[in-house]
Design an enzyme around this catalytic site. Structure first.
Site, PDB file in Angstrom:
ATOM      1  N   HIS A  23      26.711  73.543  14.286  1.00  8.60           N
ATOM      2  CA  HIS A  23      25.273  73.654  14.478  1.00  8.60           C
ATOM      3  C   HIS A  23      24.924  75.136  14.448  1.00  8.60           C
ATOM      4  O   HIS A  23      25.806  75.985  14.264  1.00  8.60           O
ATOM      5  CB  HIS A  23      24.833  73.006  15.800  1.00  8.60           C
ATOM      6  CG  HIS A  23      25.368  73.669  17.032  1.00  8.60           C
ATOM      7  ND1 HIS A  23      26.708  73.676  17.372  1.00  8.60           N
ATOM      8  CD2 HIS A  23      24.729  74.369  18.032  1.00  8.60           C
ATOM      9  CE1 HIS A  23      26.876  74.329  18.503  1.00  8.60           C
ATOM     10  NE2 HIS A  23      25.693  74.760  18.922  1.00  8.60           N
ATOM     11  N   HIS A  29      23.211  77.222  16.815  1.00  6.97           N
ATOM     12  CA  HIS A  29      23.013  78.130  17.930  1.00  6.97           C
ATOM     13  C   HIS A  29      23.794  79.404  17.599  1.00  6.97           C
ATOM     14  O   HIS A  29      24.866  79.355  16.987  1.00  6.97           O
ATOM     15  CB  HIS A  29      23.490  77.502  19.237  1.00  6.97           C
ATOM     16  CG  HIS A  29      22.478  76.578  19.840  1.00  6.97           C
ATOM     17  ND1 HIS A  29      22.827  75.462  20.557  1.00  6.97           N
ATOM     18  CD2 HIS A  29      21.116  76.615  19.829  1.00  6.97           C
ATOM     19  CE1 HIS A  29      21.726  74.846  20.963  1.00  6.97           C
ATOM     20  NE2 HIS A  29      20.684  75.515  20.535  1.00  6.97           N
ATOM     21  N   ASP A  37      25.751  81.487  18.967  1.00  9.04           N
ATOM     22  CA  ASP A  37      27.153  81.728  19.326  1.00  9.04           C
ATOM     23  C   ASP A  37      28.135  80.989  18.431  1.00  9.04           C
ATOM     24  O   ASP A  37      29.344  81.184  18.556  1.00  9.04           O
ATOM     25  CB  ASP A  37      27.403  81.366  20.798  1.00  9.04           C
ATOM     26  CG  ASP A  37      27.057  79.920  21.122  1.00  9.04           C
ATOM     27  OD1 ASP A  37      25.992  79.447  20.700  1.00  9.04           O
ATOM     28  OD2 ASP A  37      27.854  79.254  21.812  1.00  9.04           O
ATOM     29  N   HIS A  38      27.620  80.186  17.499  1.00 12.84           N
ATOM     30  CA  HIS A  38      28.511  79.429  16.616  1.00 12.84           C
ATOM     31  C   HIS A  38      28.488  79.908  15.163  1.00 12.84           C
ATOM     32  O   HIS A  38      29.305  79.435  14.375  1.00 12.84           O
ATOM     33  CB  HIS A  38      28.159  77.939  16.667  1.00 12.84           C
ATOM     34  CG  HIS A  38      28.571  77.279  17.945  1.00 12.84           C
ATOM     35  ND1 HIS A  38      29.697  76.478  18.054  1.00 12.84           N
ATOM     36  CD2 HIS A  38      28.027  77.320  19.182  1.00 12.84           C
ATOM     37  CE1 HIS A  38      29.809  76.047  19.301  1.00 12.84           C
ATOM     38  NE2 HIS A  38      28.813  76.553  20.007  1.00 12.84           N
ATOM     39  N   HIS A  69      23.364  66.797  20.689  1.00  8.78           N
ATOM     40  CA  HIS A  69      23.146  68.126  21.253  1.00  8.78           C
ATOM     41  C   HIS A  69      21.643  68.409  21.258  1.00  8.78           C
ATOM     42  O   HIS A  69      20.845  67.573  20.834  1.00  8.78           O
ATOM     43  CB  HIS A  69      23.926  69.165  20.444  1.00  8.78           C
ATOM     44  CG  HIS A  69      24.063  70.486  21.117  1.00  8.78           C
ATOM     45  ND1 HIS A  69      24.304  70.641  22.462  1.00  8.78           N
ATOM     46  CD2 HIS A  69      23.983  71.760  20.613  1.00  8.78           C
ATOM     47  CE1 HIS A  69      24.384  71.915  22.774  1.00  8.78           C
ATOM     48  NE2 HIS A  69      24.182  72.622  21.664  1.00  8.78           N
ATOM     49  N   ASP A 107      29.452  71.009  19.872  1.00 10.23           N
ATOM     50  CA  ASP A 107      28.711  70.937  21.137  1.00 10.23           C
ATOM     51  C   ASP A 107      28.004  69.592  21.219  1.00 10.23           C
ATOM     52  O   ASP A 107      27.209  69.249  20.330  1.00 10.23           O
ATOM     53  CB  ASP A 107      27.677  72.064  21.219  1.00 10.23           C
ATOM     54  CG  ASP A 107      28.315  73.416  21.466  1.00 10.23           C
ATOM     55  OD1 ASP A 107      29.546  73.517  21.366  1.00 10.23           O
ATOM     56  OD2 ASP A 107      27.568  74.380  21.750  1.00 10.23           O
ATOM     57  N   HIS A 163      35.479  75.456  24.607  1.00  5.87           N
ATOM     58  CA  HIS A 163      34.071  75.776  24.846  1.00  5.87           C
ATOM     59  C   HIS A 163      33.785  75.777  26.352  1.00  5.87           C
ATOM     60  O   HIS A 163      32.968  75.018  26.859  1.00  5.87           O
ATOM     61  CB  HIS A 163      33.169  74.775  24.112  1.00  5.87           C
ATOM     62  CG  HIS A 163      31.758  75.269  23.923  1.00  5.87           C
ATOM     63  ND1 HIS A 163      30.752  74.976  24.809  1.00  5.87           N
ATOM     64  CD2 HIS A 163      31.199  76.014  22.947  1.00  5.87           C
ATOM     65  CE1 HIS A 163      29.621  75.514  24.389  1.00  5.87           C
ATOM     66  NE2 HIS A 163      29.864  76.164  23.257  1.00  5.87           N
TER      67      HIS A 163
END
Length: 307
Positions: A62, A64, A66-67, A139, A210, A268
Site C-alpha cells: 500500500h 503509506h 513508510d512502505h 487496512h 498492513d 511490523h
C-alpha cells in the site's frame, strides 16, 4: 525453482528506530530478486545485509509513506550504477500515479525503463516457475497482501525404473525429469510417468502487509509454508489496533492457526516493542501451535523444498 530465501530489511511500524528500519523484504527466488515494500533507508539495508541491487520487480502492499518512499532513492542509485534492464513496479491503486511521481522526481530522467502496473484482488503476476498473487486486505487505505506460490514440481526420478526400461544414462534422463517423453533406439517410447513419482507441491509464501485479521488472508494462507503477518500491537493495545486497522500479535497467531500455516513470522512492530518483543511472541504462541518467531532486521530465512 530451487532457492527461495527471504531477508528482512525493515521490521518497524510507522517510524524507524535505532534497531529496526521501515518495512522492506527481499526475496531471492533462484535468479530473481524481488522487493516487497521499500521504506525509507531500504537500499542501505540491502548493502548492510548483502542482498545485492539486481532487483527485478518491487511489490508494494500500500502507499503509506513508510512502505514506499525508499523507492525514490533506490531507483536513482540503480541509475548511477548503470542499470539498463527494465524495472517492474506493482501495487494497488493509486500505484500508477504515486510511483510515476517517484520515478520522475528530480531533474534527470532514468536511463532504464520502469513499468508500473496496478493490481487488484486476485491479480497474478506470472514469473519463471512461480507466481505472485494479490490479495485484498483490510487496512485504512487500499491495500494488498501477496502470495508467492511455486509451481507444482515433478515427482522424484526413479533411477532403477529408468534403467530397467533400457533408458540410456545422460540427456534422456534429463528429458524425462523435465516431463518430456524419450524414444529409445529400439523404437519404444518411455513417458515421464513411467519413471517419475507423484508430482510434489511447490512452496507457498504469504505476506500480509498492513491489515486487520481478515477472511481473505486466512483463505490465501491455507497450508502456507510461511506466513509473514504484521503484529503492530499487543493485547493491551487492542483499541488502537482497531482504530488504525492493524493487527495484534495474538490476532496474527489466530490467522496462522486457522489457515493451517506451517510457520509464522511476526513483523511490523510498534516502537513500544522495539527491543523486547517478548509479549508479542507469548501472545501469538497462545494461539498458534507451529514454529513461530519475531522478525528482526537482517533475519534471513530459506524455505526448503517440500518432499
Amino acid at each position: 525453482m530451487s532457492l527461495l530465501r527471504l531477508t528482512f530489511l525493515g521490521t518497524s511500524a510507522a517510524q524507524p528506530t535505532l534497531h529496526r528500519n521501515l518495512s522492506g523484504l527481499a526475496v531471492k527466488a533462484d535468479g530473481d530478486l524481488l522487493l516487497f515494500d521499500c521504506g525509507e533507508g531500504t537500499q542501505r539495508q540491502m548493502v548492510r545485509f548483502g542482498t545485492g541491487f539486481t532487483v527485478d520487480a518491487a511489490f508494494f502492499t500500500h502507499f503509506h509513506a513508510d512502505h514506499y518512499l525508499g523507492i525514490i532513492g533506490f531507483l536513482r542509485t540503480l541509475g548511477m550504477m548503470g542499470r539498463t534492464e527494465p524495472m517492474y513496479l506493482y501495487g494497488p491503486q493509486p500505484a500508477r500515479r504515486l510511483l510515476h511521481q517517484a520515478v520522475h522526481l528530480g531533474l534527470e530522467s532514468l536511463a532504464f525503463p520502469v513499468e508500473i502496473q496496478e493490481l487488484k484482488d486476485g491479480d497474478k503476476v506470472q514469473r519463471g516457475g512461480y507466481s505472485v498473487q494479490a490479495v485484498a486486505v483490510d487496512h485504512r487505505i487500499n491495500a494488498l497482501g501477496y502470495v508467492l506460490a511455486e509451481e507444482e514440481r515433478p515427482g522424484r526420478f526413479h533411477l532403477e525404473k529408468a534403467r530397467a526400461l533400457g533408458v540410456p544414462e545422460g540427456p534422456s534422463f534429463g528429458k524425462l525429469q523435465r516431463g518430456e517423453a524419450v524414444t529409445l533406439p529400439d523404437g519404444r517410447t518411455v513417458k515421464p510417468e513411467d519413471v517419475l513419482g507423484a508430482s510434489r507441491p511447490g512452496r507457498k509464501l504469504v505476506l500480509s502487509g498492513d491489515t486487520r485479521p481478515c477472511p481473505a488472508l486466512v483463505k490465501a494462507s491455507r497450508d502456507a509454508d510461511l506466513l509473514i503477518h504484521e503484529s503492530t500491537f499487543s493485547d493491551d493495545e487492542q483499541e488502537r489496533a482497531h482504530e488504525t486497522r492493524h493487527s495484534t500479535a495474538r490476532e496474527a497467531g489466530r490467522v496462522a492457526q486457522e489457515a493451517g500455516a506451517r510457520r509464522l513470522i511476526l513483523t511490523h512492530l510498534s516502537s513500544r516493542h522495539d527491543t523486547d518483543p517478548t509479549r508479542l511472541l507469548t501472545q501469538a504462541r497462545e494461539e498458534f501451535k507451529g514454529p513461530l518467531e519475531v522478525a528482526y532486521d537482517g533475519l534471513s530465512v530459506e524455505l526448503p523444498l517440500r518432499d
